[in-house]
Design a protein around this motif. Structure first.
Motif, PDB file in Angstrom:
ATOM      1  N   ARG A 225      -0.402   4.199  -3.075  1.00 29.10           N
ATOM      2  CA  ARG A 225      -0.371   5.661  -2.947  1.00 29.10           C
ATOM      3  C   ARG A 225      -0.368   6.081  -1.481  1.00 29.10           C
ATOM      4  NH1 ARG A 225      -0.552   8.084  -7.766  1.00 29.10           N
ATOM      5  NH2 ARG A 225      -1.743   7.132  -9.434  1.00 29.10           N
ATOM      6  N   ARG A 226      -1.109   5.341  -0.662  1.00 31.14           N
ATOM      7  CA  ARG A 226      -1.150   5.645   0.778  1.00 31.14           C
ATOM      8  C   ARG A 226       0.246   5.586   1.377  1.00 31.14           C
ATOM      9  NH1 ARG A 226      -1.075   2.003   4.634  1.00 31.14           N
ATOM     10  NH2 ARG A 226      -1.714   0.367   3.206  1.00 31.14           N
ATOM     11  N   THR A 227       1.010   4.573   1.026  1.00 26.65           N
ATOM     12  CA  THR A 227       2.371   4.412   1.542  1.00 26.65           C
ATOM     13  C   THR A 227       3.278   5.524   1.030  1.00 26.65           C
ATOM     14  OG1 THR A 227       2.086   2.030   1.720  1.00 26.65           O
ATOM     15  CG2 THR A 227       4.344   2.845   1.635  1.00 26.65           C
ATOM     16  N   LEU A 228       3.171   5.857  -0.248  1.00 25.41           N
ATOM     17  CA  LEU A 228       3.981   6.935  -0.817  1.00 25.41           C
ATOM     18  C   LEU A 228       3.647   8.262  -0.138  1.00 25.41           C
ATOM     19  CD1 LEU A 228       3.771   5.933  -4.590  1.00 25.41           C
ATOM     20  CD2 LEU A 228       5.710   5.606  -3.047  1.00 25.41           C
ATOM     21  N   ASP A 229       2.346   8.520   0.084  1.00 18.90           N
ATOM     22  CA  ASP A 229       1.923   9.756   0.762  1.00 18.90           C
ATOM     23  C   ASP A 229       2.461   9.810   2.191  1.00 18.90           C
ATOM     24  OD1 ASP A 229       0.576  10.604  -1.488  1.00 18.90           O
ATOM     25  OD2 ASP A 229      -1.401   9.977  -0.761  1.00 18.90           O
ATOM     26  N   GLN A 230       2.429   8.674   2.899  1.00 17.04           N
ATOM     27  CA  GLN A 230       2.934   8.634   4.267  1.00 17.04           C
ATOM     28  C   GLN A 230       4.429   8.915   4.309  1.00 17.04           C
ATOM     29  OE1 GLN A 230       1.658   4.780   5.644  1.00 17.04           O
ATOM     30  NE2 GLN A 230      -0.363   5.520   6.247  1.00 17.04           N
ATOM     31  N   LEU A 231       5.161   8.411   3.336  1.00 12.28           N
ATOM     32  CA  LEU A 231       6.607   8.658   3.275  1.00 12.28           C
ATOM     33  C   LEU A 231       6.893  10.135   2.985  1.00 12.28           C
ATOM     34  CD1 LEU A 231       9.397   7.394   3.512  1.00 12.28           C
ATOM     35  CD2 LEU A 231       9.254   6.736   1.120  1.00 12.28           C
ATOM     36  N   LEU A 232       6.044  10.771   2.193  1.00  8.08           N
ATOM     37  CA  LEU A 232       6.207  12.204   1.927  1.00  8.08           C
ATOM     38  C   LEU A 232       5.934  13.032   3.185  1.00  8.08           C
ATOM     39  CD1 LEU A 232       4.605  12.574  -1.604  1.00  8.08           C
ATOM     40  CD2 LEU A 232       7.006  12.924  -0.995  1.00  8.08           C
ATOM     41  N   ARG A 233       4.969  12.589   3.997  1.00  2.87           N
ATOM     42  CA  ARG A 233       4.626  13.322   5.231  1.00  2.87           C
ATOM     43  C   ARG A 233       5.619  13.074   6.358  1.00  2.87           C
ATOM     44  NH1 ARG A 233      -0.601  12.155   3.521  1.00  2.87           N
ATOM     45  NH2 ARG A 233      -0.809  10.325   4.798  1.00  2.87           N
ATOM     46  N   ASN A 234       6.127  11.852   6.435  1.00  2.00           N
ATOM     47  CA  ASN A 234       7.087  11.480   7.476  1.00  2.00           C
ATOM     48  C   ASN A 234       8.296  10.878   6.771  1.00  2.00           C
ATOM     49  OD1 ASN A 234       8.565  10.496   9.584  1.00  2.00           O
ATOM     50  ND2 ASN A 234       6.991   9.115  10.356  1.00  2.00           N
ATOM     51  N   PRO A 235       9.444  11.534   6.807  1.00  2.00           N
ATOM     52  CA  PRO A 235      10.578  11.090   5.987  1.00  2.00           C
ATOM     53  C   PRO A 235      11.193   9.745   6.380  1.00  2.00           C
ATOM     54  CG  PRO A 235      11.214  12.920   7.403  1.00  2.00           C
ATOM     55  CD  PRO A 235       9.744  12.733   7.570  1.00  2.00           C
TER      56      PRO A 235
ATOM     57  N   THR B 195       7.589   3.626  -6.767  1.00  2.00           N
ATOM     58  CA  THR B 195       6.525   4.175  -7.592  1.00  2.00           C
ATOM     59  C   THR B 195       5.258   3.350  -7.473  1.00  2.00           C
ATOM     60  OG1 THR B 195       5.921   4.902  -9.825  1.00  2.00           O
ATOM     61  CG2 THR B 195       7.267   2.921  -9.668  1.00  2.00           C
ATOM     62  N   TYR B 196       4.143   4.006  -7.743  1.00  2.00           N
ATOM     63  CA  TYR B 196       2.831   3.367  -7.743  1.00  2.00           C
ATOM     64  C   TYR B 196       2.665   2.472  -8.968  1.00  2.00           C
ATOM     65  CZ  TYR B 196      -2.253   3.065  -8.189  1.00  2.00           C
ATOM     66  OH  TYR B 196      -3.540   2.613  -8.340  1.00  2.00           O
ATOM     67  N   GLU B 197       3.320   2.813 -10.054  1.00  3.58           N
ATOM     68  CA  GLU B 197       3.167   2.086 -11.315  1.00  3.58           C
ATOM     69  C   GLU B 197       3.704   0.662 -11.204  1.00  3.58           C
ATOM     70  OE1 GLU B 197       1.442   3.393 -13.670  1.00  3.58           O
ATOM     71  OE2 GLU B 197       1.425   5.419 -12.845  1.00  3.58           O
ATOM     72  N   THR B 198       3.131  -0.245 -11.996  1.00  2.00           N
ATOM     73  CA  THR B 198       3.654  -1.603 -12.066  1.00  2.00           C
ATOM     74  C   THR B 198       4.906  -1.588 -12.934  1.00  2.00           C
ATOM     75  OG1 THR B 198       2.344  -2.153 -14.022  1.00  2.00           O
ATOM     76  CG2 THR B 198       1.344  -2.605 -11.864  1.00  2.00           C
ATOM     77  N   LEU B 199       5.742  -2.618 -12.813  1.00  2.00           N
ATOM     78  CA  LEU B 199       6.981  -2.676 -13.588  1.00  2.00           C
ATOM     79  C   LEU B 199       6.730  -2.539 -15.092  1.00  2.00           C
ATOM     80  CD1 LEU B 199       9.312  -5.362 -11.963  1.00  2.00           C
ATOM     81  CD2 LEU B 199       9.720  -2.919 -12.235  1.00  2.00           C
TER      82      LEU B 199
ATOM     83  N   GLY C  57      13.946  12.418  -1.778  1.00  4.46           N
ATOM     84  CA  GLY C  57      13.255  13.429  -2.569  1.00  4.46           C
ATOM     85  C   GLY C  57      12.312  12.809  -3.572  1.00  4.46           C
ATOM     86  N   LEU C  58      11.744  13.657  -4.395  1.00  5.98           N
ATOM     87  CA  LEU C  58      10.843  13.236  -5.446  1.00  5.98           C
ATOM     88  C   LEU C  58      11.661  12.990  -6.701  1.00  5.98           C
ATOM     89  CD1 LEU C  58       8.222  16.028  -4.782  1.00  5.98           C
ATOM     90  CD2 LEU C  58       8.247  13.715  -3.853  1.00  5.98           C
TER      91      LEU C  58
END
Length: 126
Positions: free
Chosen positions: A11-21, A48-52, A97-98
């Motif tokens: 989630r940290r990585t996903l959040d960072q990508l949302l803050r910095n494209p 995604t955060y989810e596992t396969l 995008g999301l």
């Protein structure tokens, strides 16, 4: 759009990508490295955060474009593993995008998702 999936991203990585494209990730998971071997610069990917195993219709994540990719071998300390080396892929991404999964299908050993882009207010991730 139909894209391959990078699963189990923190989630940290996903959040960072949302803050910095723009973000460079180091991918070590064997299943994610396998996915990257089937992609090239310019392709889009779904993170995604989810596992396969847990990805289903409605799974949310991020759509990103691959700007640069580099594959390398990295030595592992013998105390930490039964192997001496692991493959690491460094991949530079640009946020597109999301996204939300509409449909999942298996193509050989790869799992492809049809995703639709979402508006920020639709996203419940995080």
């Amino acid at each position: 759009m139909e894209v391959l999936i990078l699963a189990g991203i923190t989630r940290r990585t996903l959040d960072q990508l949302l803050r910095n494209p723009y973000r460079t990730l180091e991918i070590r998971s064997a299943s994610n490295v396998f996915v990257l071997e089937h992609l090239k610069e310019g392709d889009k990917v779904f993170l995604t955060y989810e596992t396969l195993q847990d990805i289903t219709r409605g799974t949310e994540g991020i759509i990103a474009q691959i700007l640069r990719m580099e594959k390398m071998e990295q030595r592992i300390l013998w105390e930490e593993s039964d192997e001496r080396e692991q493959i690491v892929c460094r991949v530079q991404l640009r946020l597109v995008g999301l996204g939300k999964v509409i449909e999942i299908r298996r193509e050989g050993d790869l799992i492809k998702a049809r995703v639709r882009e979402m508006l920020p207010h639709e996203m419940a991730m995080g």
